[in-house]
Design an enzyme around this catalytic site. Structure first.
Site, mmCIF file in Angstrom:
data_model
loop_
_atom_site.group_PDB
_atom_site.id
_atom_site.type_symbol
_atom_site.label_atom_id
_atom_site.label_comp_id
_atom_site.label_asym_id
_atom_site.label_seq_id
_atom_site.Cartn_x
_atom_site.Cartn_y
_atom_site.Cartn_z
ATOM 1 N N LYS A 1 0.773 -1.255 -0.266
ATOM 2 C CA LYS A 1 0.008 -0.216 -0.102
ATOM 3 C C LYS A 1 0.732 1.299 -0.150
ATOM 4 O O LYS A 1 0.639 2.095 -0.784
ATOM 5 C CB LYS A 1 -0.964 0.012 1.365
ATOM 6 C CG LYS A 1 -1.815 1.025 1.381
ATOM 7 C CD LYS A 1 -2.551 0.946 2.857
ATOM 8 C CE LYS A 1 -3.821 2.564 2.920
ATOM 9 N NZ LYS A 1 -5.241 2.514 4.093
ATOM 10 N N GLU A 26 10.293 -4.411 4.820
ATOM 11 C CA GLU A 26 10.891 -6.367 4.148
ATOM 12 C C GLU A 26 10.244 -6.387 2.872
ATOM 13 O O GLU A 26 10.578 -6.895 1.683
ATOM 14 C CB GLU A 26 9.748 -7.461 4.931
ATOM 15 C CG GLU A 26 10.229 -6.506 5.865
ATOM 16 C CD GLU A 26 9.513 -5.654 7.100
ATOM 17 O OE1 GLU A 26 9.350 -5.102 6.400
ATOM 18 O OE2 GLU A 26 9.205 -5.918 8.084
ATOM 19 N N GLY A 61 -5.007 -1.639 4.996
ATOM 20 C CA GLY A 61 -3.941 -2.508 4.509
ATOM 21 C C GLY A 61 -4.553 -4.639 4.803
ATOM 22 O O GLY A 61 -5.015 -5.200 4.021
ATOM 23 N N ARG A 62 -5.409 -4.367 6.278
ATOM 24 C CA ARG A 62 -6.445 -5.906 5.957
ATOM 25 C C ARG A 62 -7.146 -5.771 5.769
ATOM 26 O O ARG A 62 -7.589 -7.010 6.224
ATOM 27 C CB ARG A 62 -6.035 -5.582 7.674
ATOM 28 C CG ARG A 62 -6.322 -4.522 8.679
ATOM 29 C CD ARG A 62 -5.677 -4.554 10.088
ATOM 30 N NE ARG A 62 -6.799 -3.632 11.146
ATOM 31 C CZ ARG A 62 -6.264 -2.373 11.016
ATOM 32 N NH1 ARG A 62 -4.839 -2.446 10.628
ATOM 33 N NH2 ARG A 62 -6.658 -1.538 11.665
ATOM 34 N N GLU A 116 -5.135 -6.517 14.867
ATOM 35 C CA GLU A 116 -4.613 -5.493 14.277
ATOM 36 C C GLU A 116 -5.853 -4.664 13.920
ATOM 37 O O GLU A 116 -5.648 -3.339 14.519
ATOM 38 C CB GLU A 116 -4.507 -5.326 13.283
ATOM 39 C CG GLU A 116 -3.288 -4.502 12.441
ATOM 40 C CD GLU A 116 -2.156 -4.802 11.619
ATOM 41 O OE1 GLU A 116 -0.938 -5.094 11.334
ATOM 42 O OE2 GLU A 116 -2.899 -4.236 10.745
ATOM 43 N N HIS A 149 -5.861 -33.693 18.125
ATOM 44 C CA HIS A 149 -5.108 -34.919 18.687
ATOM 45 C C HIS A 149 -3.629 -33.842 19.342
ATOM 46 O O HIS A 149 -2.424 -33.793 19.624
ATOM 47 C CB HIS A 149 -4.148 -35.033 16.768
ATOM 48 C CG HIS A 149 -4.813 -36.083 16.380
ATOM 49 N ND1 HIS A 149 -5.348 -37.196 17.257
ATOM 50 C CD2 HIS A 149 -6.227 -35.532 16.036
ATOM 51 C CE1 HIS A 149 -6.326 -37.743 16.501
ATOM 52 N NE2 HIS A 149 -7.409 -36.791 14.896
ATOM 53 N N LYS A 184 7.311 -0.550 12.192
ATOM 54 C CA LYS A 184 8.592 -0.580 10.842
ATOM 55 C C LYS A 184 9.582 0.555 11.064
ATOM 56 O O LYS A 184 10.712 0.742 10.561
ATOM 57 C CB LYS A 184 7.540 0.069 10.067
ATOM 58 C CG LYS A 184 6.610 -0.548 9.773
ATOM 59 C CD LYS A 184 5.699 -0.348 8.184
ATOM 60 C CE LYS A 184 4.684 -1.369 7.694
ATOM 61 N NZ LYS A 184 3.874 -1.268 6.771
HETATM 62 C C1 G6Q Z 1 -2.432 -3.797 8.006
HETATM 63 C C2 G6Q Z 1 -1.726 -3.349 8.052
HETATM 64 C C3 G6Q Z 1 0.065 -3.894 8.047
HETATM 65 C C4 G6Q Z 1 0.634 -3.282 6.631
HETATM 66 C C5 G6Q Z 1 1.639 -4.052 6.192
HETATM 67 C C6 G6Q Z 1 2.222 -3.858 5.017
HETATM 68 O O1 G6Q Z 1 -3.764 -3.505 7.981
HETATM 69 O O2 G6Q Z 1 -1.072 -1.732 8.240
HETATM 70 O O3 G6Q Z 1 -0.347 -5.486 8.121
HETATM 71 O O4 G6Q Z 1 -0.744 -4.285 5.353
HETATM 72 O O5 G6Q Z 1 2.763 -3.430 7.464
HETATM 73 O O6 G6Q Z 1 2.262 -2.774 4.630
HETATM 74 P P1 G6Q Z 1 2.232 -2.149 3.036
HETATM 75 O O7 G6Q Z 1 0.924 -2.254 2.218
HETATM 76 O O8 G6Q Z 1 2.331 -0.228 3.057
HETATM 77 O O9 G6Q Z 1 4.076 -2.815 2.476
#
Ligand code: G6Q
Length: 557
Positions: free
Chosen positions: A216, A222, A278-279, A364, A395, A523
Site C-alpha cells: 500500500k 521487508e 491494509g488488512r 490489528e 490431536h 516499522k
Molecule cells: C494492515 C497493516 C499492515 C500492512 C503491512 C504492509 O492493515 O497496516 O499489515 O498491511 O505493514 O504494508 P504495505 O502494504 O504498506 O507494504
C-alpha cells in the site's frame, strides 16, 4: 526515575451504562447454568439460536446464553449506536479518525454499483476502472498473450508483500486452489529472511515468472528488500536487461511516485486508495494474485459473496444479523466471562490459513486500549485470536479446550461438500466436527465416566482414582459455521462476515478499529537499529537488554 508511562484518563461510562449493568446482573444469574440443561429445557434450541444466509448457516445454540441474553446484548448494541455507525461505514464517513480516512473496503465489492462518496467524490468509477484494468491484464496473462522477455507465457506468479499485502491473497489462493488454472502457480514471499525469497526463486524460471510487488505504502522495508532481491536476481539471468523488467514486474499500491522510483512503469501499476486498510485490501488491487490464479469470473464471485454479506449486514435487523450476533457473543465472553481468547478452527483443509488471516484482521483492528476520544478503556477489548485446522488440533491442543481451566469461545467452520469430492473422507471429517462441538458442550458427567470405566472392566479404587481425570465439565461455547462448499462466493461471504463482526465489536468498545499505530512503531524502530547494527556506532539510547543483544549480534555476525 524517568517513566514513559503517563496516566491516560479513564472513562467508565460504558461499564456504568444501563445495558452493561443489565448484562452484568444477567451474567451473575446465569453463570452457573450448564448448556446441557438449556438444551433439555428447550428442544427447539437449534432452531431458536441459528441463522442462515444463502449457503451459510450459523448455529450459535451451543453458547452459554438463555432466551434473555441476546435481547440484552442487542440493547447494548443499540446503546452503542451500531446501526448509525454501520450507516456511516457504508456511506464513506471518515470513521478512521486518527488517520482522517473513510473505511471503504465495502466499495471495492459493491456489485450493486450504487454511488459511494469519500471526500465528496464518488469512488465507484475509480473502483470500476481499476477492476477493468486488472481484468484486462489478467485476461492477457491467463490467455498467454502476455509474454516474458523470451516470448514465453507466464507460468508462475510471485506476490511479494507482507501483512495485509500478503495474508489475504495467500489465504484466498490457498482456499481456492481447486479453482486455479492448471498451468499457473502462485507463490507468496513476505519474510525478509533471505531464505524465503531464495527458496522461491529456486522454484521458478525468470522467463516465465511475473512478480507482483504488493505494498500500500511502497515503503515497507521487508517488501522492498525482497523486491530488490528479486529484481537483482532477474537482471542476473542470461540475456535480461532493464527494459525487460516491465514484462515481469507489476505493482499493487497507492503510491505511484515510489512505484516509479523503484523502476516499475506506472502503466503496470494497479492502484488502490488510502480508504482501503491494509488488512482489508484483498478486495483491491492487492487481490491481483487471486484474480490471476482463479480467473476473473471466480474473483467476481468472491466479490459478489462479500457484497451479499455486506447487504445482509447493512439491511438485516440486529436480531437476525450474522456479524452482529457473532460480535455480541464475543463481547459476552470477553467482557462478562473474562475470556481472553477466541479460537478459529476450520475443518476444511484449504482454510488452513484462515486463522492467521483473522489473527491480523481482528487483533490489528481491535487490539486497542484507548477509546475514540483518547480516554483509556476500562474494560477488555479485542481477544487473542488463534487457531489451526480443527482436525489436527484435536490431536494436540484440544485437550486444553476440553479439560483446561479457561473459557475459550471457539468458531468451528466446515463445508458440507468437500472440494476433494470424496464422500468417505468428508463424512469422517464432518463426524469429527459434529462430535467435538457436542462433547465441548455436553462434557461427561461422573456417572457417565464411572459407567465407561465399568464397561472397560475398571472398578473399585482404581476407578475412583481415575474418575476426576476422566470427567469433563463441558459447557465450552462454540459457534458452528457451515457452508455448502468452499466456493469463491461463500469464502467472500465468510471473510466479510468476520470483517463486520470486528467492526461491530469496535463500535461497542468505542475504539477506532481502522488505525494500527503498533504496526507503524515496529516499522520505525527497526530502521534505527539497522543503522546501528551496520555502522557499529551507538546512535540511540537503549535499555541494557537491547544494547546487550545488539552487541551480541554485532560480535557474531
Ligand atoms: C494492515 C497493516 C499492515 C500492512 C503491512 C504492509 O492493515 O497496516 O499489515 O498491511 O505493514 O504494508 P504495505 O502494504 O504498506 O507494504
Amino acid at each position: 526515575m524517568r517513566s514513559v508511562r503517563q496516566a491516560i484518563s479513564n472513562d467508565t461510562s460504558l461499564i456504568n451504562s444501563p445495558a452493561w449493568q443489565a448484562l452484568r446482573k444477567h451474567h451473575a444469574e446465569t453463570e452457573s447454568l450448564h448448556m446441557l440443561d438449556l438444551f433439555e429445557a428447550d428442544t427447539n434450541r437449534f432452531v431458536n439460536f441459528s441463522v442462515e444466509h444463502e449457503e451459510l448457516l450459523l448455529d450459535y445454540s451451543k453458547n452459554r446464553i438463555t432466551s434473555e441474553t441476546l435481547p440484552l446484548l442487542f440493547e447494548l448494541a443499540k446503546q452503542a449506536g451500531v446501526e448509525s455507525w454501520r450507516q456511516q461505514l457504508f456511506s464513506g464517513e471518515k470513521i478512521n479518525t486518527t488517520e482522517g480516512r473513510s473505511v471503504l473496503h465495502t466499495a471495492l465489492r459493491n456489485c450493486s454499483n450504487t454511488s459511494i462518496h469519500s471526500d465528496g467524490e464518488d469512488v465507484m468509477p475509480l473502483v470500476n476502472a481499476e477492476l477493468d484494468k486488472m481484468r484486462g491484464f489478467t485476461e492477457k496473462v491467463r490467455s498467454g498473450e502476455w509474454r516474458g522477455f523470451t516470448s514465453k507465457p507466464i507460468t508462475d506468479i510471485v506476490n511479494i508483500g507482507i501483512g495485509g499485502s500478503d495474508l489475504g491473497p495467500n489465504m484466498v489462493c490457498t482456499a481456492l486452489q481447486p479453482y486455479a488454472k492448471d498451468n499457473l502457480r502462485v507463490h507468496f514471499v513476505s519474510n525478509v529472511d533471505a531464505l524465503q525469497i531464495k527458496q522461491t526463486l529456486e522454484k521458478v524460471n525468470a522467463e516465465t515468472t511475473l512478480f507482483i510487488i504488493a505494498s500500500k505504502t511502497f515503503t515497507t522495508q521487508e517488501t522492498l528488500t525482497n523486491a530488490n532481491s528479486a529484481r537483482a536476481w532477474f537482471l542476473k539471468q542470461p540475456n535480461t536487461e532493464e527494459g525487460d523488467i516491465a514484462k515481469h514486474f507489476v505493482a499493487a499500491s497507492t503510491n505511484s511516485v515510489a512505484v516509479s522510483a523503484f523502476g516499475i512503469d506506472t502503466t503496470n501499476m494497479f492502484q488502490f486508495w488510502d480508504w482501503v486498510g491494509g488488512r482489508y485490501s484483498l478486495w483491491s488491487a492487492v487481490g491481483l494474485s487471486i484474480m490471476l490464479y482463479i480467473g476473473m469470473d471466480q474473483y467476481q464471485k468472491l466479490l459478489e459473496g462479500a457484497h451479499s454479506m455486506d447487504q445482509h449486514f447493512a439491511e438485516q435487523p440486529l436480531e437476525s444479523n450474522m456479524p452482529v450476533i457473532l460480535a455480541l457473543l464475543g463481547v459476552w465472553y470477553a467482557n462478562f466471562y473474562g475470556a481472553e481468547s477466541q479460537a478459529i478452527l476450520p475443518y476444511d483443509h484449504n482454510l488452513g490459513l484462515l486463522p492467521a488471516y483473522l489473527e491480523q484482521a481482528d487483533m490489528e483492528s481491535n487490539g486497542k486500549s484507548v477509546r475514540r476520544d483518547g480516554k483509556a478503556v476500562g474494560y477488555s477489548t479485542g481477544p487473542i485470536v488463534w487457531g489451526a485446522e480443527g482436525i489436527n488440533g484435536q490431536h494436540a491442543f484440544y485437550q486444553l479446550l476440553h479439560q483446561g481451566t479457561r473459557v475459550i469461545p471457539a468458531d468451528f467452520i466446515a463445508s458440507v461438500q468437500s472440494q476433494a469430492d470424496d464422500q468417505y473422507h468428508a463424512d469422517i471429517l464432518a463426524s469429527n466436527f459434529l462430535a467435538q462441538t457436542e462433547a465441548l458442550m455436553r462434557g461427561r458427567s461422573l456417572d457417565e465416566t464411572r459407567h465407561e470405566l465399568e464397561t472397560a472392566g475398571v472398578s473399585g479404587a482404581e476407578a475412583e482414582m481415575r474418575l476426576p481425570h476422566m470427567y469433563f465439565e463441558g459447557n465450552q461455547p462454540t459457534n458452528s459455521i457451515v457452508m455448502d462448499q468452499l466456493t469463491p462466493y461463500n469464502l467472500g461471504s465468510i471473510v466479510a462476515m468476520y470483517e463486520h463482526k470486528i467492526f461491530v465489536q469496535g463500535v461497542i468498545w468505542n475504539i477506532n478499529s481502522y488505525d494500527q499505530w503498533g504496526v507503524e512503531l515496529g516499522k520505525k524502530l527497526a530502521k534505527n537499529v539497522l543503522e546501528e547494527l551496520e555502522s557499529g556506532e551507538d546512535k540511540f539510547e537503549h535499555d541494557s537488554s537491547t544494547a546487550g543483544l545488539l552487541n551480541w549480534f554485532r560480535k557474531k555476525r
